[in-house]
Design an enzyme around this catalytic site. Sequence first.
Site, PDB file in Angstrom:
ATOM      1  N   GLN A 199       0.694  -0.875   0.002  1.00 28.28           N
ATOM      2  CA  GLN A 199       0.006  -0.062   0.214  1.00 28.28           C
ATOM      3  C   GLN A 199       0.495   1.463   0.214  1.00 28.28           C
ATOM      4  O   GLN A 199       0.128   2.643   0.168  1.00 28.28           O
ATOM      5  CB  GLN A 199      -0.945   0.790   1.150  1.00 28.28           C
ATOM      6  CG  GLN A 199      -2.403  -0.980   1.131  1.00 28.28           C
ATOM      7  CD  GLN A 199      -2.950  -1.251   2.427  1.00 28.28           C
ATOM      8  OE1 GLN A 199      -2.571  -2.082   3.097  1.00 28.28           O
ATOM      9  NE2 GLN A 199      -3.628  -0.054   3.427  1.00 28.28           N
ATOM     10  N   PHE A 230      -6.276  -4.346   3.179  1.00 29.43           N
ATOM     11  CA  PHE A 230      -6.632  -4.007   4.344  1.00 29.43           C
ATOM     12  C   PHE A 230      -6.367  -3.375   5.518  1.00 29.43           C
ATOM     13  O   PHE A 230      -5.993  -3.549   6.844  1.00 29.43           O
ATOM     14  CB  PHE A 230      -7.212  -5.104   4.630  1.00 29.43           C
ATOM     15  CG  PHE A 230      -8.365  -6.344   4.409  1.00 29.43           C
ATOM     16  CD1 PHE A 230      -9.138  -5.337   3.394  1.00 29.43           C
ATOM     17  CD2 PHE A 230      -7.935  -7.526   4.009  1.00 29.43           C
ATOM     18  CE1 PHE A 230     -10.221  -6.311   2.336  1.00 29.43           C
ATOM     19  CE2 PHE A 230      -8.238  -7.832   2.249  1.00 29.43           C
ATOM     20  CZ  PHE A 230      -9.653  -7.308   1.727  1.00 29.43           C
ATOM     21  N   GLU A 234       0.626  -1.734   4.621  1.00 31.43           N
ATOM     22  CA  GLU A 234       0.662  -0.091   4.790  1.00 31.43           C
ATOM     23  C   GLU A 234       1.821   0.137   4.818  1.00 31.43           C
ATOM     24  O   GLU A 234       2.761   0.575   4.718  1.00 31.43           O
ATOM     25  CB  GLU A 234      -0.455   0.359   5.989  1.00 31.43           C
ATOM     26  CG  GLU A 234      -0.240   1.340   5.984  1.00 31.43           C
ATOM     27  CD  GLU A 234      -1.080   2.371   7.121  1.00 31.43           C
ATOM     28  OE1 GLU A 234      -2.304   2.300   6.798  1.00 31.43           O
ATOM     29  OE2 GLU A 234      -0.623   3.878   7.004  1.00 31.43           O
ATOM     30  N   ARG A 312      -6.183   6.989  17.031  1.00 31.60           N
ATOM     31  CA  ARG A 312      -6.995   7.024  16.342  1.00 31.60           C
ATOM     32  C   ARG A 312      -8.122   6.314  17.600  1.00 31.60           C
ATOM     33  O   ARG A 312      -8.939   6.370  17.250  1.00 31.60           O
ATOM     34  CB  ARG A 312      -6.803   6.092  15.007  1.00 31.60           C
ATOM     35  CG  ARG A 312      -8.160   6.455  14.669  1.00 31.60           C
ATOM     36  CD  ARG A 312      -8.130   6.087  13.306  1.00 31.60           C
ATOM     37  NE  ARG A 312      -7.629   6.716  11.859  1.00 31.60           N
ATOM     38  CZ  ARG A 312      -8.816   7.925  11.520  1.00 31.60           C
ATOM     39  NH1 ARG A 312      -9.724   7.938  11.731  1.00 31.60           N
ATOM     40  NH2 ARG A 312      -7.557   8.812  10.170  1.00 31.60           N
ATOM     41  N   PHE A 346      -8.193   0.686  12.054  1.00 31.88           N
ATOM     42  CA  PHE A 346      -7.031   1.711  12.666  1.00 31.88           C
ATOM     43  C   PHE A 346      -6.839   2.002  13.797  1.00 31.88           C
ATOM     44  O   PHE A 346      -6.758   3.479  14.130  1.00 31.88           O
ATOM     45  CB  PHE A 346      -6.658   2.683  11.334  1.00 31.88           C
ATOM     46  CG  PHE A 346      -5.662   3.520  11.438  1.00 31.88           C
ATOM     47  CD1 PHE A 346      -4.150   2.002  10.771  1.00 31.88           C
ATOM     48  CD2 PHE A 346      -4.807   4.492  12.325  1.00 31.88           C
ATOM     49  CE1 PHE A 346      -3.025   2.325  11.200  1.00 31.88           C
ATOM     50  CE2 PHE A 346      -3.109   4.852  12.806  1.00 31.88           C
ATOM     51  CZ  PHE A 346      -2.451   3.581  11.378  1.00 31.88           C
ATOM     52  N   THR A 442      -4.412  10.850  10.810  1.00 30.43           N
ATOM     53  CA  THR A 442      -4.237  11.889  11.949  1.00 30.43           C
ATOM     54  C   THR A 442      -2.372  12.156  11.943  1.00 30.43           C
ATOM     55  O   THR A 442      -2.815  13.553  12.169  1.00 30.43           O
ATOM     56  CB  THR A 442      -4.224  11.184  13.520  1.00 30.43           C
ATOM     57  OG1 THR A 442      -3.603   9.702  12.885  1.00 30.43           O
ATOM     58  CG2 THR A 442      -6.372  10.576  13.272  1.00 30.43           C
ATOM     59  N   ALA A 511      -5.804   5.219   5.329  1.00 35.66           N
ATOM     60  CA  ALA A 511      -6.889   5.971   5.858  1.00 35.66           C
ATOM     61  C   ALA A 511      -8.746   6.638   5.833  1.00 35.66           C
ATOM     62  O   ALA A 511      -8.421   7.160   6.041  1.00 35.66           O
ATOM     63  CB  ALA A 511      -5.987   7.505   6.445  1.00 35.66           C
ATOM     64  N   GLU A 714     -13.438   2.436   5.397  1.00 33.34           N
ATOM     65  CA  GLU A 714     -13.744   1.727   6.692  1.00 33.34           C
ATOM     66  C   GLU A 714     -14.186   1.913   7.382  1.00 33.34           C
ATOM     67  O   GLU A 714     -15.006   1.511   8.358  1.00 33.34           O
ATOM     68  CB  GLU A 714     -12.119   2.598   7.616  1.00 33.34           C
ATOM     69  CG  GLU A 714     -10.524   1.742   6.817  1.00 33.34           C
ATOM     70  CD  GLU A 714      -9.224   3.410   7.678  1.00 33.34           C
ATOM     71  OE1 GLU A 714      -9.890   4.425   7.104  1.00 33.34           O
ATOM     72  OE2 GLU A 714      -8.803   2.261   8.608  1.00 33.34           O
TER      73      GLU A 714
HETATM   74  N1  LUZ Z   1      -2.735   4.738   8.514  1.00 33.35           N
HETATM   75  C1  LUZ Z   1      -2.345   6.707   9.224  1.00 33.35           C
HETATM   76  C2  LUZ Z   1      -4.442   4.237   8.598  1.00 33.35           C
HETATM   77  O1  LUZ Z   1      -0.655   6.247   8.529  1.00 33.35           O
HETATM   78  N2  LUZ Z   1      -2.823   6.921   9.645  1.00 33.35           N
HETATM   79  C3  LUZ Z   1      -4.173   6.773   9.811  1.00 33.35           C
HETATM   80  O2  LUZ Z   1      -4.914   7.300  10.282  1.00 33.35           O
HETATM   81  C4  LUZ Z   1      -5.174   6.243   9.345  1.00 33.35           C
HETATM   82  N3  LUZ Z   1      -5.989   5.483   9.457  1.00 33.35           N
HETATM   83  C5  LUZ Z   1      -6.413   4.736   8.887  1.00 33.35           C
HETATM   84  C6  LUZ Z   1      -6.113   3.764   8.903  1.00 33.35           C
HETATM   85  N4  LUZ Z   1      -4.407   4.378   8.064  1.00 33.35           N
HETATM   86 MO1  MOS Z   2      -5.900   1.717   6.224  1.00 34.34          MO
HETATM   87  S1  MOS Z   2      -5.757   0.434   8.587  1.00 34.34           S
HETATM   88  O1  MOS Z   2      -6.454   3.132   6.060  1.00 34.34           O
HETATM   89  O2  MOS Z   2      -4.237   0.813   5.341  1.00 34.34           O
END
Ligand code: LUZ
Ligand code: MOS
Length: 783
Positions: A199, A230, A234, A312, A346, A442, A511, A714
């Site tokens: 991702q 999902f 990331e 979060r 998250f 965030t 996010a 999400e």
């Molecule tokens: N990833 C991140 C996330 O680095 N910061 C976030 O606020 C976030 N929120 C949801 C999913 N991934």
């Molecule tokens: Mo995410 S939990 O938006 O990679």
Amino acid sequence: MFRGQRGPMKHYDAELHTRGESLYVDDVPEPSGMLHAVIYSSPIAHGRFDALQLDRALAADGVVDIITADDIPGENQVGPVVEDEPLLSEGELNFQGHPIAIVVAETHEDATHARGLIDAAFTEKEAVVTAREAHDRGDILGTPRTFAMGDVDDAFDDCDVVVEGRADCAGQEHLYLETQRARAVPTEGDRLRVYSSTQSPYAVQESAARVIGVAEHKVEVDVIRLGGAFGGKEDQATHWACMSALASELLDAPVQLVLHRVDDMKMTGKRHPYSADYKMGLDDDGNIVAYEVRHYQNAGAKTDLSLAVLERTLFHSTNAYYIPNVRAYAASCQTNIPPNTAFRGFGGPQGMFAIESALTDAAEELGISREEIQRNNLLDEGQSFPYGQRAERCRAQKTWDRADEAFDLDEMRANAEAFNEDHDDKKKGVAAMPVCFGISFTGTFLNQASALLHVYTDGSVSLSTGGVEMGQGVNSKLINIAARALGISTDRIKVETTNTTRIANMSPSAASATTDLNGGATILAAEELIGRFREMVAREMGIQDDENIEFDDEQVLYRGKETDWDWERVVEQAYLSRISLSAQAFYATPNIWFDKDDEEGRPFAYHVYGAAFFEVTVDTLRGTYDIEAARLAHDLGRTVNKLVDIGQIEGGLAQGIGWMTLEELAYGDDGELLSSALSTYKTPDGYFMPDELDVEWIEDENPEGPYGSKAVGEPPLMYGIGAYFAIRDAMRAFDADADFPFHAPLTPEKVLLQLHQSRLDDMLEAPVPDEESPESEVALAGE
Ligand code: LUZ
Ligand code: MOS
């Protein structure tokens, strides 16, 4: 002005997927001489290794090399936020599955065989696997955080009812269909191209360059698409990409690393399990006056993204409710399981599970229904969240009321009660689940994106952004957005692979913000092109008022009327006039900030709201249950692709229900993941999903999203929490007094044990029948 769209709204990958022609990392034809890597990892959860014995493995068939920490030419470091994560262990082992060595061989089978021949001397230390135990020991990552508003301590004194308790929710395996994988290919000199299922292509580029010890521009990362992610890719796709890049660099050969499902489940982090202590105070009318919560997050062995996830959790600790007095504490606790990581929601879902548990407890104490407390306390316009932001264009009550109009919660409740009057072997339960989820990373700096548009002289368009297609449909939405911004047919637009050479420094696709950010940049790039075209056409037409020129439906309109200019003529003329047919644009979400010293700010561009009503039937003899209906009203904004959005809602709902009900991760006391295959880890399937799934839309314009749309990735996951409380509601109908702990997932096994716990206890406490006694034999025989 409305720009129409020609061509259907669809998921533009659907045809390739259906024909099996979509390309994933290992579908791209193999370059000659490609080698295969397999990871040798820690068999112990905590301790050290010494005296690594590689000789037998090195001598095995097909083995080319075994790479350890000592071989790393650059830095042995891949921690994304905190530098606490060596790519390969230098001795210390913090979880089972902690990578130690990369076995590289001519085939995947050879590498796997050789891995089995590696040995080492291990010194074991005690493993800590629960958050509370780690918290008690002071094994805390970062600094615990507290969000506060009002004065909870005083407020509790004035409450009519105060409940206190504990809520636990477990982790969750991402279970992307495509396991973690990457392929690195040397190009020339010390340059590499890395194909990664990530991702975050830029995170791969950054970390691979660091590990290899080259400048970032020497590493090109290319992503076609992912077979699901999902959140699991990331940050945690980076490791595997770095390992293949490292091996490729050292051996000067293409190297592919594809994790076997069991390795993937054992070596990668998951959703964070949380344990929470809550205290909630209400007045007699069911208004929540004060809420205090302490969240213990099980971070696993390394920091990873845990501190952002923790934050979060705090942001969503009060879900869609307004509570004037709040104190929410959260600590990230270091344990000896694989580092937990981003997972759809998250940290938000865990925060919401705790407050939903607290208000369920309060409802039982007050003798009123859960939904009465929920509806009573929903956020209203202008009310403040505990982090200073106010609810703007608040749709908490609106979505609930829309769902109620459409699906009549009172009637659902009355039906369940009527059914329960007549049945003991089965009980029906009902629960509502409102959701309020903040949109934006965030970490404010991450809310940026860029887009690169090329128009070729035949009028076809190439679009590159930092958005990664992982099945969620971002490419489809970007096509819809670009078509609208340029006033042309979707057929003309192709979305390119996500590539670090075309798009620099991109944020992860995460996010829920990928379409907002990359779509925002796409609109700006398209407007830049359209601006040039408008000027050109005005000149060619000899008019001054170029603001009256519009591009719509492949035509150029002047003062709303068709001209003899169409898209192809415009493009051709622009080329001949030496006007650039390429544009690059940058988008940064405006008006967001957060001050961590005061724990206040406006971290989110906006919130997504919704409410779901669930109806379930529990078989009280077997503990099995049937989720019969999920009926929801969702705040969608002006969608740019409704089919894609529906897919996200249904998928998110399934994943949320799975987390709350079936999906149970089992760890041994020694930190071993026992549920490491699909034979031991159950996810929802089509049969398990609600027979009835009704979705109502609120389609109000959202000024903060592209063309008025809202993020959708999400928020729907958290509707799934309602399934847990509906099952619990049915259990209550069976037994009004038993102690049912708030402990998710609520598997059929747990339902059965909890429904009959007192009988089980009685049986266990009953005197053991005398074996000699004929009476007991008769009793047993009579069973
Ligand atoms: N990833 C991140 C996330 O680095 N910061 C976030 O606020 C976030 N929120 C949801 C999913 N991934
Ligand atoms: Mo995410 S939990 O938006 O990679």
